[in-house]
Design a protein around this motif. Structure first.
Motif, PDB file in Angstrom:
ATOM      1  N   THR A 159      -6.947   3.045  -5.009  1.00  0.00           N
ATOM      2  CA  THR A 159      -6.670   4.299  -3.602  1.00  0.00           C
ATOM      3  C   THR A 159      -6.266   5.350  -3.746  1.00  0.00           C
ATOM      4  O   THR A 159      -6.701   5.801  -3.233  1.00  0.00           O
ATOM      5  CB  THR A 159      -5.549   2.902  -3.384  1.00  0.00           C
ATOM      6  N   VAL A 160      -5.118   5.574  -4.819  1.00  0.00           N
ATOM      7  CA  VAL A 160      -4.767   7.070  -5.273  1.00  0.00           C
ATOM      8  C   VAL A 160      -5.796   8.015  -5.625  1.00  0.00           C
ATOM      9  O   VAL A 160      -5.406   8.925  -4.650  1.00  0.00           O
ATOM     10  CB  VAL A 160      -3.597   7.270  -6.263  1.00  0.00           C
TER      11      VAL A 160
ATOM     12  N   GLN B  98       2.855  -0.237 -11.779  1.00  0.00           N
ATOM     13  CA  GLN B  98       2.156  -1.099 -10.728  1.00  0.00           C
ATOM     14  C   GLN B  98       2.044  -0.802  -9.666  1.00  0.00           C
ATOM     15  O   GLN B  98       1.868  -1.278  -8.429  1.00  0.00           O
ATOM     16  CB  GLN B  98       4.274  -1.976 -10.042  1.00  0.00           C
ATOM     17  N   LEU B  99       2.674   0.197  -9.136  1.00  0.00           N
ATOM     18  CA  LEU B  99       2.023   1.812  -8.456  1.00  0.00           C
ATOM     19  C   LEU B  99       0.936   2.692  -8.525  1.00  0.00           C
ATOM     20  O   LEU B  99      -0.102   2.620  -7.652  1.00  0.00           O
ATOM     21  CB  LEU B  99       3.498   2.401  -7.669  1.00  0.00           C
TER      22      LEU B  99
ATOM     23  N   LYS C   3      -1.294   0.098 -10.852  1.00  0.00           N
ATOM     24  CA  LYS C   3      -2.414  -1.005 -10.026  1.00  0.00           C
ATOM     25  C   LYS C   3      -2.487  -0.365  -8.875  1.00  0.00           C
ATOM     26  O   LYS C   3      -4.232  -0.706  -8.377  1.00  0.00           O
ATOM     27  CB  LYS C   3      -0.689  -1.942  -9.784  1.00  0.00           C
ATOM     28  N   HIS C   4      -2.899   0.654  -8.029  1.00  0.00           N
ATOM     29  CA  HIS C   4      -3.171   1.471  -7.604  1.00  0.00           C
ATOM     30  C   HIS C   4      -4.376   2.925  -6.999  1.00  0.00           C
ATOM     31  O   HIS C   4      -4.197   3.122  -6.651  1.00  0.00           O
ATOM     32  CB  HIS C   4      -2.214   1.410  -6.010  1.00  0.00           C
ATOM     33  N   ARG C   5      -4.447   2.904  -9.187  1.00  0.00           N
ATOM     34  CA  ARG C   5      -5.021   3.511  -9.167  1.00  0.00           C
ATOM     35  C   ARG C   5      -7.108   4.240  -8.596  1.00  0.00           C
ATOM     36  O   ARG C   5      -7.064   5.181  -7.879  1.00  0.00           O
ATOM     37  CB  ARG C   5      -5.445   3.655 -10.946  1.00  0.00           C
TER      38      ARG C   5
ATOM     39  N   ASP D 148       0.621  -1.180  -0.362  1.00  0.00           N
ATOM     40  CA  ASP D 148      -0.039   0.710   0.167  1.00  0.00           C
ATOM     41  C   ASP D 148       1.292   1.157   0.120  1.00  0.00           C
ATOM     42  O   ASP D 148       1.287   1.782   0.794  1.00  0.00           O
ATOM     43  CB  ASP D 148      -1.380   0.352   1.379  1.00  0.00           C
TER      44      ASP D 148
ATOM     45  N   GLU E 222      -7.613   8.357  -1.630  1.00  0.00           N
ATOM     46  CA  GLU E 222      -6.849   8.872  -0.180  1.00  0.00           C
ATOM     47  C   GLU E 222      -5.957   9.834  -0.678  1.00  0.00           C
ATOM     48  O   GLU E 222      -5.613  10.590   0.345  1.00  0.00           O
ATOM     49  CB  GLU E 222      -6.429   7.636  -0.512  1.00  0.00           C
TER      50      GLU E 222
ATOM     51  N   ILE F  82       0.705   4.377  -0.923  1.00  0.00           N
ATOM     52  CA  ILE F  82      -0.137   5.594  -0.722  1.00  0.00           C
ATOM     53  C   ILE F  82      -0.741   5.865   0.766  1.00  0.00           C
ATOM     54  O   ILE F  82       0.143   6.673   1.013  1.00  0.00           O
ATOM     55  CB  ILE F  82      -1.911   5.395  -1.701  1.00  0.00           C
TER      56      ILE F  82
END
Length: 205
Positions: free
Chosen positions: A135-136, A127-128, A131-133, A8, A139, A10
């Motif tokens: 949450t980006v 990858q960050l 993949k975590h869009r 995580d 948050e 973020i």
């Protein structure tokens, strides 16, 4: 742990990420002040370097205050691995040691590290940030989110390729283009002529 930071990147914060970002914030505050001070004194402006420094500084300030994207910024600090070798390159040119094997191998390693930068940037983006869009966007405040995406894309498609080209060109033409009238677009015989006219020669005796 560091595993949680990557899982995580973020919202997670670790001791390593907090210390790294705090030190980096002080470093970039110093770098930005020296950069603009040098620009005023020498009347020279490097748009790519100024953009890189300002994006890094603003990102670090927002991250420290908002406690977000520490994982991304901690990994992004790997991009600064080129800095010591770049500084060594300039110092060897200034001391007229650009004809030595030390300078040549340092420059070859520097060019290789710029290629490695692109790999790290691709990892951060795909990858960050991708993949975590979810949450980006959920948050992270909009300004920091926008700067994060813009910074990675600018570095991936503009800054790193541009610097890789410049450092590769410099490998064959050891000139300090920051304080020289020599242009990176000029051919080798023109560069050598201007260096001789200025009383500067990097050729081995």
């Amino acid at each position: 742990s560091d595993e949680n930071l990557l899982a995580d990147p973020i919202t997670t914060s670790t001791l390593l990420s907090s210390v790294s970002i705090s030190i980096s914030l002080g470093f970039f505050l110093f770098e930005v002040s020296m950069l603009f001070g040098s620009n005023i004194i020498f009347r020279h402006f490097d748009a790519a370097l100024a953009c890189h420094h300002m994006l890094a500084l603003v990102s670090l300030i927002l991250s420290v205050n908002l406690k977000r994207v520490e994982g991304i910024l901690t990994l992004a600090l790997l991009l600064e691995v080129t800095t010591p070798f770049s500084c060594a390159s300039w110092m060897l040119i200034k001391t007229r040691l650009a004809h030595t094997r030390v300078w040549k191998w340092n420059q070859i390693l520097l060019v290789h590290l710029f290629h490695c930068r692109n790999l790290v940037e691709c990892y951060i983006f795909w990858q960050l940030l991708i993949k975590h869009r979810a949450t980006v966007w959920a948050e992270t405040p909009f300004v920091l989110c926008l700067i994060s995406y813009f910074s990675v894309l600018a570095s991936l498609f503009w800054l790193t390729p541009y610097w890789t080209y410049k450092k590769t060109w410099q490998l064959f033409h050891p000139v300090d283009w920051n304080h020289s009238s020599t242009s990176s677009a000029e051919p080798a015989h023109t560069s050598g002529l201007k260096e001789r006219q200025n009383g500067v020669s990097y050729k081995k005796e």
